[in-house]
Design a protein around this motif. Structure first.
Motif, PDB file in Angstrom:
ATOM      1  N   ARG A   1      40.365  37.821  68.457  1.00 41.68           N
ATOM      2  CA  ARG A   1      41.318  37.464  67.395  1.00 41.68           C
ATOM      3  C   ARG A   1      40.693  36.424  66.472  1.00 41.68           C
ATOM      4  N   ALA A   2      39.423  36.652  66.183  1.00 42.79           N
ATOM      5  CA  ALA A   2      38.678  35.875  65.194  1.00 42.79           C
ATOM      6  C   ALA A   2      37.870  36.875  64.388  1.00 42.79           C
ATOM      7  N   MET A   3      37.528  36.503  63.181  1.00 40.74           N
ATOM      8  CA  MET A   3      36.694  37.400  62.390  1.00 40.74           C
ATOM      9  C   MET A   3      35.853  36.598  61.410  1.00 40.74           C
ATOM     10  N   ASN A   4      34.784  37.230  60.970  1.00 45.45           N
ATOM     11  CA  ASN A   4      33.988  36.653  59.898  1.00 45.45           C
ATOM     12  C   ASN A   4      34.534  37.117  58.560  1.00 45.45           C
ATOM     13  N   ILE A   5      34.655  36.170  57.643  1.00 45.84           N
ATOM     14  CA  ILE A   5      34.976  36.497  56.263  1.00 45.84           C
ATOM     15  C   ILE A   5      33.872  35.867  55.431  1.00 45.84           C
ATOM     16  N   SER A   6      33.168  36.676  54.665  1.00 44.39           N
ATOM     17  CA  SER A   6      31.941  36.217  54.020  1.00 44.39           C
ATOM     18  C   SER A   6      32.053  36.237  52.510  1.00 44.39           C
ATOM     19  N   VAL A   7      31.297  35.343  51.881  1.00 43.47           N
ATOM     20  CA  VAL A   7      31.275  35.216  50.426  1.00 43.47           C
ATOM     21  C   VAL A   7      29.836  35.397  49.955  1.00 43.47           C
ATOM     22  N   PHE A   8      29.613  36.352  49.061  1.00 39.98           N
ATOM     23  CA  PHE A   8      28.273  36.589  48.512  1.00 39.98           C
ATOM     24  C   PHE A   8      27.936  35.480  47.507  1.00 39.98           C
ATOM     25  N   LEU A   9      26.848  34.748  47.747  1.00 41.73           N
ATOM     26  CA  LEU A   9      26.381  33.755  46.782  1.00 41.73           C
ATOM     27  C   LEU A   9      25.344  34.331  45.832  1.00 41.73           C
ATOM     28  N   ASP A  10      24.635  35.344  46.270  1.00 39.94           N
ATOM     29  CA  ASP A  10      23.679  36.080  45.427  1.00 39.94           C
ATOM     30  C   ASP A  10      24.148  37.525  45.336  1.00 39.94           C
ATOM     31  N   GLU A  11      23.578  38.274  44.414  1.00 38.86           N
ATOM     32  CA  GLU A  11      23.879  39.700  44.388  1.00 38.86           C
ATOM     33  C   GLU A  11      23.307  40.346  45.642  1.00 38.86           C
ATOM     34  N   VAL A  12      24.132  41.090  46.332  1.00 35.82           N
ATOM     35  CA  VAL A  12      23.696  41.826  47.515  1.00 35.82           C
ATOM     36  C   VAL A  12      23.435  43.259  47.081  1.00 35.82           C
ATOM     37  N   MET A  13      22.187  43.678  47.241  1.00 34.77           N
ATOM     38  CA  MET A  13      21.742  44.987  46.761  1.00 34.77           C
ATOM     39  C   MET A  13      21.283  45.844  47.938  1.00 34.77           C
ATOM     40  N   PRO A  14      21.127  47.146  47.733  1.00 32.96           N
ATOM     41  CA  PRO A  14      20.631  47.996  48.821  1.00 32.96           C
ATOM     42  C   PRO A  14      19.233  47.617  49.279  1.00 32.96           C
ATOM     43  N   ILE A  15      18.489  46.860  48.444  1.00 32.66           N
ATOM     44  CA  ILE A  15      17.080  46.596  48.730  1.00 32.66           C
ATOM     45  C   ILE A  15      16.797  45.224  49.335  1.00 32.66           C
ATOM     46  N   ASN A  16      17.754  44.285  49.317  1.00 28.98           N
ATOM     47  CA  ASN A  16      17.415  42.916  49.743  1.00 28.98           C
ATOM     48  C   ASN A  16      18.081  42.502  51.055  1.00 28.98           C
TER      49      ASN A  16
END
Length: 266
Positions: free
Chosen positions: A125-140
């Motif tokens: 009953r816990a989860m990760n909630i994440s915030v993108f600080l950089d662009e997340v791309m298929p390549i990085n």
């Protein structure tokens, strides 16, 4: 911010939900700058790759004002309260850096497997909630998720102490192969400011980043207060033992801070 009935259905069925551009460029600019300053510091909370590049910085919300505001932001806290139906506390807070060229792998794992084995968390009953600080791309080196894998519960795992600088309870290749055959793999990508929620038992990992594009993501591990950890074995700055319910700040608190920060820098 409230999730719709369809969004809640998707989360429970698929195990994840992506909310694009939840934070503004102004809010993200200050967080990105503060993250880089934290990575440059010499603190025990900052873990590095074997190359010396930053891998993750724990507990920044306890000593940095911008990340304190993010850790209590209603756009992050309210949706998880909605899903769990109760107040939350911060089990863990980290800024993961998949550095350009040197960002290492995160092996296939379930987060709850670690929380249960290392911290004595009773239920997922816990989860990760994440915030993108950089662009997340298929390549990085984007996060790869196996949809619906949370439905299998907590899986057997081995404690990998050697692949990277960070010890992790990881899944074997046969288990991952079977799960992928059933659910496939998705990699949520998007601009800075996007927010990703995923179930504590959702199987996930990420490949190394060999591109010139860094990929920084903030992870808040929000736990239901009634589900607080019982047998912590890790330092308090990794697995927090303050179970005080989070009181969300005003929705514009981080934006106000970002504007003051920008004025001070000019």
């Amino acid at each position: 911010m409230q999730l719709s009935a369809e969004q809640i259905r998707q989360f429970h069925e698929e195990g994840w939900l992506f909310l694009p551009e939840t934070f503004s460029p102004e809010e993200i600019a200050v967080l990105r700058a503060e993250a880089e300053a934290i990575y440059a510091a010499d603190r025990p909370e900052i873990w590095r790759e074997k190359s010396g590049a930053p891998r993750t910085a724990f507990a920044a919300h306890t000593y940095n004002e911008a990340f304190r505001l993010l850790g209590a932001h209603p756009r992050l806290v309210r949706p998880v309260e909605q899903i769990f139906g109760e107040s939350l506390y911060m089990h863990q807070f980290k800024i993961n850096a998949k550095a350009a060229f040197t960002g290492d792998v995160w092996q296939w794992h379930q987060d709850y497997g670690t929380w249960a084995r290392d911290d004595g968390m009773p239920e997922p009953r816990a989860m990760n909630i994440s915030v993108f600080l950089d662009e997340v791309m298929p390549i990085n080196g984007p996060l790869m998720l196996i949809p619906r894998s949370q439905q299998h519960g907590t899986l057997d795992a081995g404690h990998d102490l050697s692949t990277t600088s960070y010890p992790l309870w990881t899944l074997d290749e046969a288990t991952v192969t079977k799960l992928v055959q059933e659910g496939g793999i998705v990699s949520p990508t998007g601009k800075p400011g996007g927010v990703l929620l995923f179930h504590g038992n959702l199987v996930h990992g990420s490949a190394p980043n060999i591109t010139p594009y860094p990929r920084k993501i903030v992870y808040l591990t929000l736990n239901a207060v009634s589900n607080h950890i019982r047998r912590p074995t890790r330092p308090e700055w990794i697995a927090h033992q303050d179970f005080t319910p989070i009181e969300p700040v005003a929705d514009d608190a981080l934006l106000d801070y970002a504007r003051r920060w920008k004025q001070a820098a000019e």
